[in-house]
Enzyme design. Sequence first.
Site, PDB file in Angstrom:
ATOM      1  N   LYS A  78       5.111   4.627  -3.369  1.00 10.69           N
ATOM      2  CA  LYS A  78       4.975   3.753  -4.736  1.00 10.69           C
ATOM      3  C   LYS A  78       5.589   5.032  -5.488  1.00 10.69           C
ATOM      4  CE  LYS A  78       3.964  -0.784  -6.126  1.00 10.69           C
ATOM      5  NZ  LYS A  78       5.346  -1.175  -5.695  1.00 10.69           N
ATOM      6  N   ARG A  82      -3.587   3.032  -1.186  1.00 12.24           N
ATOM      7  CA  ARG A  82      -2.232   3.742  -1.551  1.00 12.24           C
ATOM      8  C   ARG A  82      -2.098   4.507  -2.388  1.00 12.24           C
ATOM      9  NH1 ARG A  82       1.861  -1.992  -1.522  1.00 12.24           N
ATOM     10  NH2 ARG A  82       1.272  -1.681  -3.572  1.00 12.24           N
ATOM     11  N   GLU A  93      13.982  -5.116   2.962  1.00 11.93           N
ATOM     12  CA  GLU A  93      13.167  -5.858   2.069  1.00 11.93           C
ATOM     13  C   GLU A  93      13.895  -6.024   1.130  1.00 11.93           C
ATOM     14  OE1 GLU A  93      10.400  -3.511  -0.026  1.00 11.93           O
ATOM     15  OE2 GLU A  93      11.446  -1.438   0.133  1.00 11.93           O
TER      16      GLU A  93
END
Length: 316
Positions: free
Chosen positions: A171, A72, A204
């Site tokens: 991220k 990721r 979220e």
Amino acid sequence: MRPAIFRLPAGGAHLGWHHKSQMKIWLDGKLVDQSEAKISVFDHGLLYGDGVFEGIRFYSGRVFRLEEHIRRLFDSARAIILKMPWTQEEVCRHTCETVAANGLTDGYIRLVVTRGAGELGLNPYLSPKPSMFIIASTIKLYPDEFYKNGLAIITCATRRPAPGALMPQVKSLNYLNNVMAKVEAIQAGAMEAVMLNEQGYVAECTGDNLFLMKNGTLFTPLISDGALDGITRAVIFEIAGNLGIPVVERSLTRYDIFTADECFLTGTAAEVIPVVELDRRTIGTGKPGPHTLRFLEAFHQLANSTGTPIGSNDTA
Ligand code: PXG
């Protein structure tokens, strides 16, 4: 009766943040003392939030889902055209080395890649060389009682940015959106906040993915609704498969949370934590539900019995 509202003490002491003076930090190829681990004021990671990061956990001497986190990280880097000067294998190895150098068996890894130092100006090509640092420490987001009794959370006014504004899957070091949402939670006396996207669908929480149980089915928001493609989220899918619980990814609203049988959050730092109240309305029975507790137990079982052994990559 509604659960007692938890007020966060000032100063971050609740995070269990510790300051180990001789902590070893991996920085651009070397393990250095914490006091020597420094980044330039011209680093674009600091000047523009231009960089990416990962948060990883290790349990009982094993790094949990290491390859998935590093994959990721590389996807995040690719998405912002940051060319990683190390291979995924090297980053995995250096991560394990950092944990080993600090003599830790259980804790938290913060891995950060910044654009690197460069002249002032947004242009990322002004920074010729990215920097990477790896911190091995500990993290504790919520006191134990909340794992037992559940969290009371709120919906915040701060929206998740649209994918066309700031790609939610990346991220990145641009976490101000989440920080502001967290501030709203704290101001309201809650520990987490549900973030909606621009369409009003649940995306979220500020650092956790959200799950619901309704009539024996597990529901979670779509990645395309603004959720991070969480590693813990994927672990929950696996556990659901093992338990024979059907999983549905679809657009969810606050209605779905208010009318759910159970609700819980997942994240590397939070692990699996029950939610029993949203916006002062009780969810289900107001106690952590049986499915939630099964997911929590199965998660701990996996976390403590699988992962990359810290010593195994150690060729330094
Ligand atoms: N959503 C967001 C916005 C996150 O930042 C998650 C979901 C959960 O994803 P994972 O892959 O961890 O299951 C995250 C991850 C911290 C901290 O320092 C935050 C996260 C992870 C580790 C530490 O607050 N968030």
